[in-house]
Design an enzyme around this catalytic site. Sequence first.
Site, PDB file in Angstrom:
ATOM      1  N   LYS A  23     -14.459 -25.610  19.744  1.00  0.00           N
ATOM      2  CA  LYS A  23     -13.408 -24.579  19.759  1.00  0.00           C
ATOM      3  C   LYS A  23     -12.683 -24.551  21.117  1.00  0.00           C
ATOM      4  O   LYS A  23     -11.483 -24.270  21.165  1.00  0.00           O
ATOM      5  CB  LYS A  23     -14.012 -23.202  19.443  1.00  0.00           C
ATOM      6  CG  LYS A  23     -14.460 -23.070  17.988  1.00  0.00           C
ATOM      7  CD  LYS A  23     -13.256 -23.130  17.053  1.00  0.00           C
ATOM      8  CE  LYS A  23     -13.611 -23.027  15.594  1.00  0.00           C
ATOM      9  NZ  LYS A  23     -12.442 -23.004  14.708  1.00  0.00           N
ATOM     10  N   THR A  82     -18.129 -13.145   7.441  1.00  0.00           N
ATOM     11  CA  THR A  82     -17.750 -14.190   6.470  1.00  0.00           C
ATOM     12  C   THR A  82     -18.968 -15.048   6.159  1.00  0.00           C
ATOM     13  O   THR A  82     -20.051 -14.829   6.707  1.00  0.00           O
ATOM     14  CB  THR A  82     -16.658 -15.131   7.052  1.00  0.00           C
ATOM     15  OG1 THR A  82     -17.263 -15.914   8.094  1.00  0.00           O
ATOM     16  CG2 THR A  82     -15.464 -14.374   7.584  1.00  0.00           C
ATOM     17  N   SER A  87     -12.645 -19.442   1.327  1.00  0.00           N
ATOM     18  CA  SER A  87     -13.462 -18.262   1.634  1.00  0.00           C
ATOM     19  C   SER A  87     -13.029 -17.632   2.956  1.00  0.00           C
ATOM     20  O   SER A  87     -12.143 -18.150   3.643  1.00  0.00           O
ATOM     21  CB  SER A  87     -14.949 -18.658   1.718  1.00  0.00           C
ATOM     22  OG  SER A  87     -15.140 -19.519   2.814  1.00  0.00           O
ATOM     23  N   TYR A 130     -20.501 -25.891  18.561  1.00  0.00           N
ATOM     24  CA  TYR A 130     -19.392 -25.089  18.017  1.00  0.00           C
ATOM     25  C   TYR A 130     -18.442 -24.655  19.140  1.00  0.00           C
ATOM     26  O   TYR A 130     -17.228 -24.827  19.039  1.00  0.00           O
ATOM     27  CB  TYR A 130     -19.974 -23.867  17.300  1.00  0.00           C
ATOM     28  CG  TYR A 130     -18.927 -22.905  16.769  1.00  0.00           C
ATOM     29  CD1 TYR A 130     -18.209 -23.197  15.613  1.00  0.00           C
ATOM     30  CD2 TYR A 130     -18.654 -21.703  17.434  1.00  0.00           C
ATOM     31  CE1 TYR A 130     -17.249 -22.315  15.126  1.00  0.00           C
ATOM     32  CE2 TYR A 130     -17.697 -20.825  16.957  1.00  0.00           C
ATOM     33  CZ  TYR A 130     -17.000 -21.138  15.798  1.00  0.00           C
ATOM     34  OH  TYR A 130     -16.047 -20.267  15.323  1.00  0.00           O
ATOM     35  N   SER A 182     -11.766 -19.463  18.814  1.00  0.00           N
ATOM     36  CA  SER A 182     -12.853 -18.485  18.667  1.00  0.00           C
ATOM     37  C   SER A 182     -13.110 -17.745  19.977  1.00  0.00           C
ATOM     38  O   SER A 182     -13.029 -18.355  21.062  1.00  0.00           O
ATOM     39  CB  SER A 182     -14.139 -19.198  18.249  1.00  0.00           C
ATOM     40  OG  SER A 182     -15.203 -18.281  18.164  1.00  0.00           O
TER      41      SER A 182
END
Length: 262
Positions: free
Chosen positions: A158, A189, A15, A154, A141
């Site tokens: 990253k 997304t 995806s 997160y 990111s």
Amino acid sequence: MDLKNKVAIVTGAASGIGRELAMELARHGCTLVLVDIAEEGLAKALDEVKVHAPASTAETCDISNHEQVRQMVKAIHERHGSIDILVNNAAIMSVKLFKDLSKGEFKRHMDVNYYGPVALIRDVVPIMEKQGKGVIINVASVGAKLVVPGTSAYAASKAAIQAFSEALYYELKDRGIHVGIVVPGGIKTGIFNAVDNKLGVYYRDQCTTPPSKITRSIRQAIEKERFETVVPFSSRILLGVHAHLPSIFRKSLLSRLRPYFE
Ligand SMILES: NC(=O)c1ccc[n+]([C@@H]2O[C@H](COP(=O)([O-])OP(=O)(O)OC[C@H]3O[C@@H](n4cnc5c(N)ncnc54)[C@H](OP(=O)(O)O)[C@@H]3O)[C@@H](O)[C@H]2O)c1
């Protein structure tokens, strides 16, 4: 690296950015190995990619499982004969304040987003070294450079992959392997599909750039072997402003986002 007839592994290819990037690389001559934990999306992505690159294959794999990764890389090498490009793109993201994040959720971010790519790199590098050439791209990111509340796990994962990539760039350059990072920001997304709080919904609604708009830049970063590629262009401007005015930025973010803390 010239993409013609190269074998490229893209993780998280069922995806979002991974799926679009796989299509872009297939259109430019690569044979793809699509890797993802999501079996159904993976099968659909493989059908799309095969239109341009018929020898492409797919592997269902949880990249946090290092034994699965080891066996998968061995099987890919045996089947395709080489591994020229590795794009470590698969990742997870929860938007939760640290107090609401369980130890397990926190650890899962590090296991998938950091130790997963590390495991793949550990197994792929000896193959690339024997070939005398390879390109490894790790997807970091904007959220690790401009860190916002609710993303402690997160952003930390990253930032780890960003620092790891920087070290590897130097260590592998003279061994024929280019290591680079792609730094996306605000892409629409499914990564926000699981958000269930005001802060997560707020972030999700800020992400409006379709993944198809950034895949050309990522493809060119592979071809030109660039170290860092920030996409889209608006994210480059945002990071530039943040780098020059960090404390103003921080104060304004705090007052803007405080109402979203629950
Ligand atoms: N979207 C953005 O704005 C943005 C911004 C900065 C960076 N990024 C980075 O861009 C990359 C791609 O994200 P995306 O936005 O395209 O998200 P996405 O649509 O959710 O794609 C990520 C894919 O990785 C898969 N995955 C999750 N855990 C996995 C595991 N353990 N093993 C194998 N595959 C796994 C996901 O499967 P499931 O759906 O089953 O979880 C999903 O198919 C990520 O590294 C993300 O951190 C995205």
